[in-house]
Design an enzyme around this catalytic site. Structure first.
Site, mmCIF file in Angstrom:
data_model
loop_
_atom_site.group_PDB
_atom_site.id
_atom_site.type_symbol
_atom_site.label_atom_id
_atom_site.label_comp_id
_atom_site.label_asym_id
_atom_site.label_seq_id
_atom_site.Cartn_x
_atom_site.Cartn_y
_atom_site.Cartn_z
ATOM 1 N N LYS A 180 1.067 -1.133 -0.048
ATOM 2 C CA LYS A 180 -0.189 -0.046 -0.084
ATOM 3 C C LYS A 180 0.943 1.265 0.098
ATOM 4 C CE LYS A 180 -4.150 -2.085 1.764
ATOM 5 N NZ LYS A 180 -3.752 -3.268 1.967
ATOM 6 N N ASP A 181 2.074 1.253 0.231
ATOM 7 C CA ASP A 181 2.905 2.517 0.371
ATOM 8 C C ASP A 181 3.094 2.841 -0.669
ATOM 9 O OD1 ASP A 181 3.584 2.189 3.226
ATOM 10 O OD2 ASP A 181 5.236 0.922 3.043
#
Ligand SMILES: *Cc1c(COP(=O)(O)O)cnc(C)c1O
Length: 469
Positions: A113-114
Site C-alpha cells: 500500500k505504500d
C-alpha cells in the site's frame, strides 16, 4: 483526461477534483473516460526507463491538470531509494525460470500500500496548497491501511490524520509502527472496542454532512483513483523486468481483498500491456474467487468475515470490483447502477446466465483460494525449494498463481508484504522468526503517542474539533 462515475451520475471531472473526493456523488466509483492506449513502439521505449521516468510517463496519460514540471517533481520526491530501499522501487527476483516475485513491500510500512499511499501524500499536499485548503483525514484501521496512510501523510502541510484503531487488538509490531509516530499532524486514537466500533464511528461522522463539510473531513480509502493509477506502474515494471521483447505475454498472480491491486493490473492490460492472465487470489474470505468461478457476486455480512492469517484480505465486499464490472458490461452505467442496487443493500448479483460472464475470460481473469493450511504449506515449500521466506498474503498469491499458470507464460507473483509483519504464521511454518529489516528492530520499545477514547461518535467529533485548528 476527464473522469466519470461507473453509475453515470457525474459530469466529466478533472483529475485534481476526483483526487480529493471519495466516491462519485451518485455512489459510484470514478474511472477515466477512456483508457490511454500504449502502442507497441511506446512500450519498447518505456522498457528502457527507470521507475521514476516510467511513473511520470504513465501518470502524464491520466493527469492533465497538474503542470508537467510539478508532476515530475512529485514523482521524483515520492519514489526514492530512501523511501523504498532501492532505485528499482519494485524489484523483481526470479525463483526459477518463468517464476518471479515482484517485490512491492520495500516501502516505509513494509506493505504494497505504500507504493500508492506515498504518492497520495504528496499529491494531497500539492493540491491542497494550490487551493489554499486543508483536509482532516478520518479513518479506521485494524493495522495495515492506517499505518500506510500515516507514514504517507506525516509532516505534510494542510493534512491531518485522525486514525481510529481497536485498543489492544493489533499486534505489538503494528501498534508500535503507528503509535510511535510523533508528528504533530498524526493523531492515533485507541478505541475501547473492536474494529467495527471504529468503523461505526467513522460512518457516523461521515453521515453528519454539516460536520463533515465544516471540518473538512476526508478519507484515503482504497477506492481513490490516484491509488489505482500509482499501482499501474509496477505492472509495467514487472513486465519489462521479466521479458525481453514486447510480443511476450505474462501472467500476474495478485493476493486480493478489496480488488484494488489487481484492478490496477486490469487497467494496465486495458492500456495495452500484454498480460495473459490476472489471477485473483483470495483467502478463506472468497467473495472474489466465488465470482470468478460461478458468476455470482455475494457480499458477506460482517459476522461472516473470517479472521485469517492473511488479515489484509479479510473483507466482506471488494470495494474496487465495480470498476471492473463497469468495463465488463461495456461501460454501461445503467447496468452497473442496477447491479449495485442489490449489492448496496447487502445483497448479491448473478451474471452466470448472462453474456457478460463468458466475457470475463476475455479480460484475462481467473482465480484461486487458500486456507490457513495452504498458506503454511506454501511458505514452507517456497522456503525449502528456493530459500526465500514469503509472507502469508504473498503465499496465497503464489498458490493460486501456480495453479492457474499456463505453460510457456512467465508467472509474476506480487509480493505484498514482508514476512516480518506476520511472525506468528512464519514461526508455525518454519519454526523460526522472520528476519526484521534493521529499521524495525526494537520498534516495540519506542515511546508511544496516542489517545484512548470510548466508542462514541460524539467523542471523536469533539476531539477533531479541538485539534483540527
Ligand atoms: C491490502 C493488502 C492486500 C489486498 O489488496 P487489495 O488491493 O485490497 O486487493 C494484500 N496483501 C496485503 C499485505 C495488503 O496489505
Amino acid at each position: 483526461m476527464k473522469y466519470i462515475s461507473t453509475r453515470g451520475g457525474m459530469p466529466p471531472t478533472p483529475f485534481t477534483d476526483i483526487l480529493l473526493g471519495g466516491l462519485a456523488p451518485d455512489g459510484g466509483l470514478t474511472v477515466p473516460e477512456a483508457y490511454p492506449q500504449v502502442t507497441r513502439s511506446e512500450l519498447g521505449a518505456w522498457r528502457q526507463l527507470g521507475y521514476r521516468d516510467l511513473a511520470f510517463e504513465i501518470f502524464s496519460r491520466f493527469v492533465d491538470d497538474i503542470p508537467a514540471a510539478d508532476l515530475r517533481d512529485i514523482v521524483d520526491r515520492t519514489y526514492t531509494k530512501a523511501a523504498f530501499g532501492s532505485d528499482d522501487i519494485t524489484p523483481v527476483s526470479t525463483l526459477a525460470p518463468g517464476f518471479h516475485l515482484l517485490h512491492l513491500s520495500n516501502g516505509p510500512t513494509l506493505a504494497f500500500k505504500d507504493v500508492a499511499m506515498q504518492l497520495l501524500g504528496n499529491l494531497f499536499e500539492y493540491a491542497l496548497a494550490k487551493r489554499g485548503d486543508e483536509l482532516n483525514i478520518l479513518g479506521a484501521t485494524s493495522g495495515d491501511t492506517g499505518s500506510a496512510a500515516e507514514y504517507a501523510m506525516r509532516g505534510k502541510r494542510g493534512v491531518r490524520v485522525f486514525m481510529l484503531s481497536p485498543e489492544g487488538k493489533m499486534s505489538a509490531f503494528q501498534t508500535a509502527q503507528m503509535y510511535s509516530l510523533q508528528d504533530a499532524n498524526i493523531f492515533n486514537i485507541a478505541v475501547r472496542g473492536v474494529f467495527d466500533d471504529c468503523q461505526d464511528m467513522v460512518k457516523a461522522v461521515s453521515n453528519d454532512h454539516a460536520y463533515k463539510a465544516r471540518h473538512r473531513i476526508g478519507t484515503v480509502n482504497s477506492i481513490n483513483w490516484a491509488r489505482m493509477m500509482a499501482q499501474v506502474v509496477y505492472y509495467f515494471k514487472g513486465y519489462f523486468a521479466t521479458t525481453t521483447s514486447d510480443d511476450q505475454r505474462v501472467t500476474f498472480a495478485v493476493p486480493s481483498g478489496n480488488f484494488g491491486n489487481i484492478c490496477a493490473g486490469h487497467v494496465a492490460r486495458m492500456m495495452g500491456l500484454p498480460i495473459a492472465r490476472l489471477v485473483a487470489a483470495t483467502n478463506e474470505n472468497d467473495v472474489l474467487d466465488e465470482f470468478f468461478r460461478t458468476g455470482r457476486y455475494r457480499v458477506r455480512a460482517a459476522a461472516d468475515v473470517a479472521q485469517t492469517s492473511s488479515p489484509s484480505m479479510d473483507i466482506s465486499k471488494a470495494s474496487n470490483f465495480e470498476r471492473f464490472i463497469f468495463d465488463l458490461v461495456g461501460r454501461e452505467p445503467r447496468v452497473v447502477a442496477d447491479l449495485w442496487r442489490n449489492v448496496d443493500g447487502g445483497g448479491a448479483f448473478d451474471l452466470a446466465n448472462t453474456p457478460y460472464f463468458a466475457k470475463v475470460r476475455d479480460f484475462g481473469f481467473v482465480s484461486g483460494r487458500s486456507t490457513h493450511a495452504d498458506r503454511v504449506a506454501t511458505i514452507r515449500r517456497i522456503n525449502e525449494r528456493y530459500n526465500v521466506v514469503v509472507d502469508t498474503h504473498t503465499a496465497d498469491g503464489i498458490k493460486a498463481g501456480l495453479e492457474r499458470r499456463e505453460a510457456g507464460v512467465p508467472l509474476i507473483c506480487l509480493e505484498t508484504a514482508q514476512p516480518a509483519k506476520f511472525a506468528e504464521t512464519i514461526r508455525e511454518a518454519l519454526g523460526r522468526d522472520p528476519v526484521r529489516p534493521p529499521a524495525y528492530v526494537g520498534i516495540e520499545n519506542k515511546p508511544l503517542r496516542f489517545e484512548t477514547m470510548n466508542p462514541d461518535p460524539a467523542a471523536i467529533k469533539r476531539y477533531i474539533a479541538e485539534h483540527a485548528t
